[in-house]
Design a protein around this motif. Sequence first.
Motif, PDB file in Angstrom:
ATOM      1  N   ARG A   1       3.210  76.268  41.092  1.00 35.77           N
ATOM      2  CA  ARG A   1       3.035  76.524  39.663  1.00 35.77           C
ATOM      3  C   ARG A   1       2.341  75.312  39.049  1.00 35.77           C
ATOM      4  N   TYR A   2       1.314  75.576  38.291  1.00 38.74           N
ATOM      5  CA  TYR A   2       0.500  74.502  37.731  1.00 38.74           C
ATOM      6  C   TYR A   2       0.637  74.394  36.215  1.00 38.74           C
ATOM      7  N   ASN A   3       1.491  75.234  35.635  1.00 38.96           N
ATOM      8  CA  ASN A   3       1.672  75.219  34.188  1.00 38.96           C
ATOM      9  C   ASN A   3       3.070  75.720  33.850  1.00 38.96           C
ATOM     10  N   VAL A   4       4.068  74.968  34.260  1.00 39.30           N
ATOM     11  CA  VAL A   4       5.463  75.358  34.049  1.00 39.30           C
ATOM     12  C   VAL A   4       5.830  75.125  32.581  1.00 39.30           C
ATOM     13  N   ALA A   5       6.260  76.170  31.913  1.00 42.41           N
ATOM     14  CA  ALA A   5       6.561  76.101  30.486  1.00 42.41           C
ATOM     15  C   ALA A   5       8.050  76.281  30.230  1.00 42.41           C
ATOM     16  N   PRO A   6       8.555  75.786  29.099  1.00 40.85           N
ATOM     17  CA  PRO A   6       9.959  76.010  28.740  1.00 40.85           C
ATOM     18  C   PRO A   6      10.267  77.499  28.629  1.00 40.85           C
ATOM     19  N   GLY A   7      11.540  77.823  28.752  1.00 38.52           N
ATOM     20  CA  GLY A   7      11.945  79.220  28.664  1.00 38.52           C
ATOM     21  C   GLY A   7      11.550  80.020  29.884  1.00 38.52           C
ATOM     22  N   THR A   8      11.491  79.339  31.049  1.00 47.42           N
ATOM     23  CA  THR A   8      11.228  80.007  32.320  1.00 47.42           C
ATOM     24  C   THR A   8      12.186  79.439  33.362  1.00 47.42           C
ATOM     25  N   TRP A   9      12.243  80.106  34.511  1.00 42.26           N
ATOM     26  CA  TRP A   9      13.070  79.608  35.609  1.00 42.26           C
ATOM     27  C   TRP A   9      12.317  78.514  36.353  1.00 42.26           C
ATOM     28  N   ILE A  10      12.974  77.382  36.554  1.00 40.96           N
ATOM     29  CA  ILE A  10      12.349  76.272  37.267  1.00 40.96           C
ATOM     30  C   ILE A  10      13.230  75.873  38.454  1.00 40.96           C
ATOM     31  N   SER A  11      12.635  75.176  39.408  1.00 39.40           N
ATOM     32  CA  SER A  11      13.379  74.716  40.577  1.00 39.40           C
ATOM     33  C   SER A  11      14.085  73.396  40.270  1.00 39.40           C
ATOM     34  N   ALA A  12      15.308  73.261  40.750  1.00 40.43           N
ATOM     35  CA  ALA A  12      16.054  72.021  40.570  1.00 40.43           C
ATOM     36  C   ALA A  12      17.027  71.842  41.725  1.00 40.43           C
ATOM     37  N   VAL A  13      17.252  70.606  42.104  1.00 37.37           N
ATOM     38  CA  VAL A  13      18.223  70.278  43.140  1.00 37.37           C
ATOM     39  C   VAL A  13      19.535  69.914  42.462  1.00 37.37           C
ATOM     40  N   ARG A  14      20.592  70.562  42.871  1.00 33.70           N
ATOM     41  CA  ARG A  14      21.912  70.258  42.309  1.00 33.70           C
ATOM     42  C   ARG A  14      22.964  70.368  43.394  1.00 33.70           C
ATOM     43  N   ARG A  15      24.133  69.778  43.116  1.00 38.37           N
ATOM     44  CA  ARG A  15      25.250  69.824  44.057  1.00 38.37           C
ATOM     45  C   ARG A  15      26.276  70.813  43.515  1.00 38.37           C
ATOM     46  N   HIS A  16      26.659  71.764  44.334  1.00 32.86           N
ATOM     47  CA  HIS A  16      27.575  72.806  43.881  1.00 32.86           C
ATOM     48  C   HIS A  16      29.014  72.297  43.818  1.00 32.86           C
ATOM     49  N   ASP A  17      29.723  72.752  42.795  1.00 29.69           N
ATOM     50  CA  ASP A  17      31.091  72.286  42.566  1.00 29.69           C
ATOM     51  C   ASP A  17      32.022  72.654  43.715  1.00 29.69           C
ATOM     52  N   ASP A  18      31.863  73.852  44.264  1.00 30.39           N
ATOM     53  CA  ASP A  18      32.821  74.323  45.269  1.00 30.39           C
ATOM     54  C   ASP A  18      32.577  73.735  46.657  1.00 30.39           C
ATOM     55  N   SER A  19      31.330  73.726  47.109  1.00 30.33           N
ATOM     56  CA  SER A  19      31.023  73.285  48.467  1.00 30.33           C
ATOM     57  C   SER A  19      30.532  71.849  48.556  1.00 30.33           C
ATOM     58  N   GLY A  20      30.031  71.324  47.453  1.00 27.07           N
ATOM     59  CA  GLY A  20      29.443  69.992  47.479  1.00 27.07           C
ATOM     60  C   GLY A  20      28.072  69.959  48.127  1.00 27.07           C
ATOM     61  N   GLN A  21      27.553  71.118  48.505  1.00 30.04           N
ATOM     62  CA  GLN A  21      26.258  71.201  49.188  1.00 30.04           C
ATOM     63  C   GLN A  21      25.113  71.059  48.193  1.00 30.04           C
ATOM     64  N   LEU A  22      24.082  70.361  48.634  1.00 29.72           N
ATOM     65  CA  LEU A  22      22.871  70.267  47.835  1.00 29.72           C
ATOM     66  C   LEU A  22      22.001  71.483  48.094  1.00 29.72           C
ATOM     67  N   SER A  23      21.487  72.074  47.033  1.00 34.64           N
ATOM     68  CA  SER A  23      20.590  73.207  47.210  1.00 34.64           C
ATOM     69  C   SER A  23      19.502  73.173  46.148  1.00 34.64           C
ATOM     70  N   LEU A  24      18.417  73.827  46.457  1.00 33.10           N
ATOM     71  CA  LEU A  24      17.308  73.975  45.523  1.00 33.10           C
ATOM     72  C   LEU A  24      17.484  75.327  44.859  1.00 33.10           C
ATOM     73  N   ASP A  25      17.826  75.307  43.576  1.00 27.98           N
ATOM     74  CA  ASP A  25      18.156  76.533  42.857  1.00 27.98           C
ATOM     75  C   ASP A  25      17.196  76.774  41.701  1.00 27.98           C
ATOM     76  N   ALA A  26      17.214  77.997  41.210  1.00 27.69           N
ATOM     77  CA  ALA A  26      16.460  78.341  40.013  1.00 27.69           C
ATOM     78  C   ALA A  26      17.362  78.133  38.798  1.00 27.69           C
ATOM     79  N   LEU A  27      16.928  77.291  37.878  1.00 25.59           N
ATOM     80  CA  LEU A  27      17.647  77.025  36.628  1.00 25.59           C
ATOM     81  C   LEU A  27      16.747  77.393  35.457  1.00 25.59           C
TER      82      LEU A  27
END
Length: 218
Positions: free
Chosen positions: A30-56
């Motif tokens: 994506r070359y023009n990511v705008a607000p109010g859209t789904w973007i990729s982000a790395v986060r750690r999940h509360d339950d498993s503690g695993q790092l994943s690349l999720d859509a936020l």
Amino acid sequence: MCGRFAFYSDFPSLAASLKLPLAEGELTPRYNVAPGTWISAVRRHDDSGQLSLDALWWGYRPHWADDRAPQPINATVEKVAISPYFRGAFARHRCLVPANGWYEWLAVEGRKQPHYLTRRDGEPLWFAGIWIERPDGKPGCAILTEPARGVAKAIHPRMPLILDQQSLEPWLDPELMERETIRHLVHHLPHDQLTHWPVSTRVNRPVEDDPALIEAES
């Protein structure tokens, strides 16, 4: 601020840049990511503690807020740890938003000229972010901003908080919750690693999304 960015790295290069275990994911350039859209982000999940690349969702609204509450896309480093709206996410739900560069607009002779800011070496950037469960039950996020430094200062007074390599792991560490501890362990990317150039005003229109958007305009 950070209101538009580009992210086109493939997953192997992104994982190599992160240097942390990351559950495999799929990426679309994506070359023009705008607000109010789904973007990729790395986060750690509360339950498993695993790092994943999720859509936020790029728009932050806590689950306890009503429909009239704001949906900011940015949170300032000066207030994120103390604002009632952000401090819970800052303590418990920090994330990393990968990008290859971002856009800012410079006033030139009565018009606004977009510039593309990126790393000199072409490596991905890691924006510091926070995320929260939104009222609809889906995750939303905001990107942290700080006063502009180095070459970025000539384009706009603020810029995204870009973390250096040693800061990525502590930023994602759920055991670190105190503001001062995080401040001592987390550092921004040195400003001399950044560069920029003017690009086409086509980037003004979010529907435009192609590699030519980041090419230098003569």
